[in-house]
Design a protein around this motif. Sequence first.
Motif, PDB file in Angstrom:
ATOM      1  N   UNK A  48       0.792  -1.267  -0.008  1.00  0.00           N
ATOM      2  CA  UNK A  48      -0.203  -0.095   0.004  1.00  0.00           C
ATOM      3  C   UNK A  48       0.924   1.355  -0.058  1.00  0.00           C
ATOM      4  N   UNK A  49       0.803   2.101  -0.905  1.00  0.00           N
ATOM      5  CA  UNK A  49       1.497   3.175  -1.079  1.00  0.00           C
ATOM      6  C   UNK A  49       0.579   4.484  -0.762  1.00  0.00           C
ATOM      7  N   UNK A  50       1.236   5.307   0.227  1.00  0.00           N
ATOM      8  CA  UNK A  50       0.178   6.776   0.376  1.00  0.00           C
ATOM      9  C   UNK A  50       1.154   7.735   0.309  1.00  0.00           C
ATOM     10  N   UNK A  51       0.492   8.895  -0.201  1.00  0.00           N
ATOM     11  CA  UNK A  51       1.461  10.205  -0.282  1.00  0.00           C
ATOM     12  C   UNK A  51       0.389  11.198  -0.691  1.00  0.00           C
ATOM     13  N   UNK A  52       0.487  12.447  -0.201  1.00  0.00           N
ATOM     14  CA  UNK A  52      -0.152  13.709  -0.597  1.00  0.00           C
ATOM     15  C   UNK A  52      -0.529  13.802  -1.983  1.00  0.00           C
ATOM     16  N   UNK A  53      -1.766  14.342  -2.109  1.00  0.00           N
ATOM     17  CA  UNK A  53      -2.310  14.431  -3.482  1.00  0.00           C
ATOM     18  C   UNK A  53      -1.682  15.634  -3.994  1.00  0.00           C
ATOM     19  N   UNK A  54      -0.446  15.684  -4.413  1.00  0.00           N
ATOM     20  CA  UNK A  54       0.173  16.897  -5.041  1.00  0.00           C
ATOM     21  C   UNK A  54       1.307  16.203  -5.890  1.00  0.00           C
ATOM     22  N   UNK A  55       1.772  16.951  -6.710  1.00  0.00           N
ATOM     23  CA  UNK A  55       2.786  16.545  -7.788  1.00  0.00           C
ATOM     24  C   UNK A  55       4.088  15.512  -7.131  1.00  0.00           C
ATOM     25  N   UNK A  56       4.568  16.144  -6.186  1.00  0.00           N
ATOM     26  CA  UNK A  56       5.855  15.333  -5.581  1.00  0.00           C
ATOM     27  C   UNK A  56       5.287  13.948  -4.912  1.00  0.00           C
ATOM     28  N   UNK A  57       4.017  14.142  -4.353  1.00  0.00           N
ATOM     29  CA  UNK A  57       3.428  12.928  -3.763  1.00  0.00           C
ATOM     30  C   UNK A  57       3.130  11.797  -4.998  1.00  0.00           C
ATOM     31  N   UNK A  58       2.573  12.278  -5.853  1.00  0.00           N
ATOM     32  CA  UNK A  58       2.398  11.323  -7.329  1.00  0.00           C
ATOM     33  C   UNK A  58       3.537  10.844  -7.980  1.00  0.00           C
ATOM     34  N   UNK A  59       4.645  11.744  -7.752  1.00  0.00           N
ATOM     35  CA  UNK A  59       6.008  11.195  -8.068  1.00  0.00           C
ATOM     36  C   UNK A  59       6.499  10.148  -7.447  1.00  0.00           C
ATOM     37  N   UNK A  60       6.441  10.490  -6.146  1.00  0.00           N
ATOM     38  CA  UNK A  60       6.760   9.261  -5.214  1.00  0.00           C
ATOM     39  C   UNK A  60       6.364   8.130  -5.264  1.00  0.00           C
ATOM     40  N   UNK A  61       4.868   7.886  -5.585  1.00  0.00           N
ATOM     41  CA  UNK A  61       4.166   6.681  -5.615  1.00  0.00           C
ATOM     42  C   UNK A  61       4.775   6.066  -6.979  1.00  0.00           C
ATOM     43  N   UNK A  62       4.960   6.800  -7.994  1.00  0.00           N
ATOM     44  CA  UNK A  62       5.198   6.621  -9.248  1.00  0.00           C
ATOM     45  C   UNK A  62       6.683   5.752  -9.212  1.00  0.00           C
ATOM     46  N   UNK A  63       7.607   6.661  -8.395  1.00  0.00           N
ATOM     47  CA  UNK A  63       9.030   6.234  -8.242  1.00  0.00           C
ATOM     48  C   UNK A  63       9.044   4.846  -7.534  1.00  0.00           C
ATOM     49  N   UNK A  64       8.529   4.777  -6.343  1.00  0.00           N
ATOM     50  CA  UNK A  64       8.141   3.561  -5.966  1.00  0.00           C
ATOM     51  C   UNK A  64       7.783   2.320  -6.575  1.00  0.00           C
ATOM     52  N   UNK A  65       6.891   2.575  -7.224  1.00  0.00           N
ATOM     53  CA  UNK A  65       6.262   1.554  -8.146  1.00  0.00           C
ATOM     54  C   UNK A  65       7.041   1.209  -9.237  1.00  0.00           C
ATOM     55  N   UNK A  66       7.908   2.001  -9.843  1.00  0.00           N
ATOM     56  CA  UNK A  66       8.781   1.584 -10.941  1.00  0.00           C
ATOM     57  C   UNK A  66       9.831   0.683 -10.482  1.00  0.00           C
ATOM     58  N   UNK A  67      10.307   0.931  -9.276  1.00  0.00           N
ATOM     59  CA  UNK A  67      11.331  -0.224  -8.972  1.00  0.00           C
ATOM     60  C   UNK A  67      10.785  -1.395  -8.167  1.00  0.00           C
ATOM     61  N   UNK A  68       9.676  -1.344  -7.697  1.00  0.00           N
ATOM     62  CA  UNK A  68       8.834  -2.370  -6.648  1.00  0.00           C
ATOM     63  C   UNK A  68       8.454  -3.298  -7.542  1.00  0.00           C
ATOM     64  N   UNK A  69       7.780  -3.190  -8.626  1.00  0.00           N
ATOM     65  CA  UNK A  69       7.442  -4.065  -9.435  1.00  0.00           C
ATOM     66  C   UNK A  69       6.326  -4.979  -9.192  1.00  0.00           C
ATOM     67  N   UNK A  70       5.965  -4.949  -7.901  1.00  0.00           N
ATOM     68  CA  UNK A  70       4.878  -5.707  -7.311  1.00  0.00           C
ATOM     69  C   UNK A  70       3.477  -5.242  -7.572  1.00  0.00           C
ATOM     70  N   UNK A  71       2.483  -5.629  -6.785  1.00  0.00           N
ATOM     71  CA  UNK A  71       0.936  -5.096  -6.813  1.00  0.00           C
ATOM     72  C   UNK A  71       0.993  -3.806  -5.852  1.00  0.00           C
ATOM     73  N   UNK A  72       0.557  -2.578  -6.245  1.00  0.00           N
ATOM     74  CA  UNK A  72       0.565  -1.612  -5.508  1.00  0.00           C
ATOM     75  C   UNK A  72      -0.815  -1.066  -5.340  1.00  0.00           C
TER      76      UNK A  72
END
Lengths: 304, 379, 323, 249
Positions: B156-180
């Motif tokens: 489960x990935x949580x971040x504030x609803x602004x650009x840096x938050x969206x980038x954070x989840x995107x960055x995490x997901x990119x390397x994690x590869x699993x189900x987010x």
Amino acid sequence: MILLFEQLLNGLQYGVTLFLLAAGLTLIFGIMGVINLAHGAFYMVGAFAGAWVSIQTGSFWGGLLAGLAASAIVGIVVELGVMRRLYARDHLDQVLATFALILIFNQSTVLIFGRQPLFTSLPEVFSGSIEIIPGLPYPTFRLFVIAVGLAVAVGLYLLINKTRIGMLVRAGASNRQMVRALGVNIQGLYTAIFGLGALLAGLAGVMASPIVSVQVGMGDEIILATFVVVVIGGVGSVKGAFVAGIVLGMCDTMLRAFLPGLLQQAMPGPEAQALGVGISSMGIYLMMALVLLVRPRGLFAAQG
Amino acid sequence: MKRLLTSASVLVALAVPSFAEGTKIGVITTLSGPAGYLGEQIRNGLKLGLDATGAAYELVVEDDGRDPNTGVQIADRMLNEEGITLLTGIVFSNVSGAVVPEVTDAGAIYVSPNAAPSGLAGAKCHPNYFVVSWQNDSLHEASGAAAKKLGYTTAVALAPNYQAGKDAIAGFTREFGGEVTEIYTGVEQSDFASEMAQIRDKAAQVVFQFHPGGQGIAFLKQYQQAGLLGSIPMVLSEPSYDSVILKAVGPAAVGLTGTTHWNADFDNAASKAMVAAWAAAFPETPLTTYAQQAYDTGLLIGGALNTAGGEDVAALQAAMKAADFASTRGNFAFGANQHPVQDWYLTAIEADSAGNPVIVTKEKIIEAAGDVYAADCKM
Amino acid sequence: MKREHIILAAVFVVLALVPFAAELTGQASWTRLVGQALIYGMAAASLNFILGYGGMVSFGHAAFFGIGGYVVGIMYHHFDAGTAFLGLIPGTDQMLITLPAAILIAGLAAALVGAMSLRTGGVQFIMITLAFAQMFFFLFISLKTYGGEDGIMVRRTNSLPGLNMRDKATLYWVVLGLAAAYYLFLRRLVQSSFGQIIAGIRQNERRMAAMGISTYRYKLYAFVLSGMGAGLAGALMVNFLRFASPDMMHWSRSGELMIMVILGGVGTLAGPFIGAGVLFTLETTLARYTEHWMLPVGIILLLVVMTSKGGLMALLRRLGGKG
Amino acid sequence: MTHVLEISGLLKTFGGLTATDHVSLTVDTGEIHALIGPNGAGKSTLINQICGEITPNAGQIHLAGRDITRLPPADRVALGLGRTFQITSLLDDMTVRENLGLAVQAREGGNFRIFDRAAKRAEIWDEVATILKDSALGDRADVTVADLAHGEKKQLELAMALSQRPRLLLLDEPMAGLGHVESQQMIEALLAARGECAMLLVEHDMEAVFALADRISVLVYGRIIAAGNADDIRANPTVREAYLGEEEA
């Protein structure tokens, strides 16, 4: 089902916090006719004084007392030093003055406590969680917050409906001139109400301090939601503040919890998430706009 | 050609003696509001770093209030009025997005000790723009890689609803590869009870969350209060668990996993010198990665000032590009876009003897990583 | 009458000379400082038209300021990327197009907000305008295409045929020209037939209704005109700062505009400009001397409001002896 | 013939209280119709329903044959309804001249013009000059309303209402608070205006009512209990008991 119940409790807890802040604000607003933007500062004062004393003494309860005392004293000083001279003035002058107070309070807090957020721990008794229904452990402290909020609501109800001061408060909220005509010590009454409002805000601050971050500007973030509660409930109505606080707290929590998920079923992917959060952030404002369009003076307007 | 320019400017620099009172360095940073402590960390770290190099300098510090308007206003005055040609200090991406083009357009140098938005890292990179910290995405890619390495497959990935938050989840997901499962929080939200309930309900193997500053404090406290701390592991990027956050959160942070590019227990001379200098100068305040980044920035700037012998922009630029300084993080080099190429580490938050949280470095998880935007940079 | 003309002309000349003075004294940032103060002054003056002359206390005025700014930002974004807004409208960097577009769109938004908000009054009006502004704020924060919270960078100031807009002094003079034009427009507006009706509505809405004036329509029209002014100011600000961000429409920005109006003098033509100039200068100057600039700013504001009625304009009038 | 104003079966309740209880009355062209009754009889509620500030629960209001029951206040003014307020309601920061100017401007139209100069509209200010010349306020023209005496404010109210050229003028206690001399002036002003429009006069001052009214209706507890000319009302035993009796006692 358990999730729903838990979210309802969360909403209730947020609701009573909003109520604690809104009760004082709506009285100050309704009786003195003052728009006090700096009400959030009392919340911050309560949280900082409470946290600092509880760090020094190691006792949450000592912090609670200190927070209440500090916010009430600061409230009374503000009333005597500033607000008293502004009752007769235009609303806009009050806006400017209380805006200035926000700047002063925030920066003084930085000077006194520094920029690092303060650490507060939960009181020992409330540090665990209770399994209210099977499969749902709920933090005891949050239950305590709910209980305190409801107790204050009952206390305020009794104060307002069963005492002479309460009679004056009610009269003042519905007709400002009338109380003056009654020949009571108006200045004293005003100071007392302002102090009480600040004390309630301080209580909310102390109760929030173990949950959220005790930091400069924490009052500015919650004050908007508080104003929304006051306006939806009807200016001057403590009952309105209670109902609106609870309803708003519930709705806000429910929207944030379930709207993104619901949207995701209707449309694909992360866009639904973002949209859902966007809409739920707007939720309380949307509600206020709707309520005011139907009832332009709020739900329980005290003034005719 | 470039070499020729460099030597020419070195010659010029040698010919003109530098001013005795030192080069003015403009520091635009956030000192007011809830995030004020970040600016304070950066200002103090920068000063210690510069002192360590022995360079002659003078800091001109101003508060941007996290407002891009104010940032640009200050930059303009520093550049055009006070003749400052070397700026640094910005905490937040939205401020640097507005200020950096202003600085580089004016022919001055900006060295970032923190924010490095993707917009400035790719096609819009600039020879006068250096980043000492990390590219924003790298922080969260490291966390994604860590979660993957630890063997988790659902998150489960949580971040504030602004650009840096969206980038954070995107960055995490990119390397994690699993189900987010993504959950966005409010921009000024401080009570996360509703999110805690959702986390429990989703029952994923790991939680990733990005909430810097006060939000992070609130999040971690409530995570423990909700009884989740022992039951679902959490992986954090460094802005979400800096030492100031940990100090405010207390024991509630013990047991979390983090990723970082630097930690206080690093065994290299530069890092040890910094930790000692900080403890001497600011015994009451924890040392965070913000201060460390600023310290490295100070080392880079101070070193370049010493090499270039003054404030000639071309000479300074060339000296900085060489990145010839001993970073507190060990390996450090600039990539094609003058953003760092560096190692990332896995850390654990453990209890010290008094029960307070302390960050302990575990292992290196990524070696010599740059960022994905460097390829688009044509300098 | 004549005296007012002389003062206005003198102020204009002095302002026009600012870039030269900045050049001569080496205080290059004056140009930008004064330019920004002028733009905030325009936004505050537009708010003052409804707040001071019309008695409508809007706490959401920054929304129109921000929308005006975003029109410029979004058009530039599509111009830069070679795409089209909603796949239909191509972007542009021509000021002759972006400014009227910003004014128009801000006016439309004001019509929408005003149509609903003006059904209420008093404190409820203050809060409902705030509510709508907050909705716009959160909407723009969620627009990923346009940078979300980070906003849109506008690398080049919009072009005007025949002028080098990249030259700071030129841009400043364009801003000054528009600010002067806007001041004269407001001056004419408050003296116009419509301005008289609005002044009447502020003083006694019931009486105006008894004279056959449908006050709602007039208030809405005033609200739209005011929103258009804020949109123009926002568009200029984005050209001046070369980026647009949701910060422009944050509620504290609405508050700041209100503070400028109150500080300068509610219901006066020059007041908002003076208020904007003083507040802006105060903030930037104090920030140069202390990190704790908020404290002195707060104390000064508090002293002003406690010791004087009617803001700085009233103070100036008292000093000048007459109006 | 059509009545200028025709009210039928007007009902308005507030909670349990009935303010106007199926009231019906008419005002004819050129007529002054007085409405009298003790305090709390529902006179103000009736006036406010005719103006449109309060919406009735039932019943109709016709102005010059047109149903205006549901129209907003401003539209009723456009159809020829004018009024004065019981407690004077003027633009206090403006001068007498400016108040009149705005009243005339409101009637003349062009109110959405934003590039003209209201101060230069000759058609307005010529008319204002005429009104001032004919009224007792001539030498007070440039005094701010807040500085006027009570009687002068009442005169200004009337002048503003008349400048609207209404078909029907609602006068809500025009004599209230006036001294003897001022009352006489007001009666004269109303008599002078008699040819211009019909009037519905709500008034406590019986001397004025008997001096002005062509017809009188008596409203008690929300009902009209009697109607007729001055002599009928004086002679009516019900009225004497319910109303006049109290006054004389």
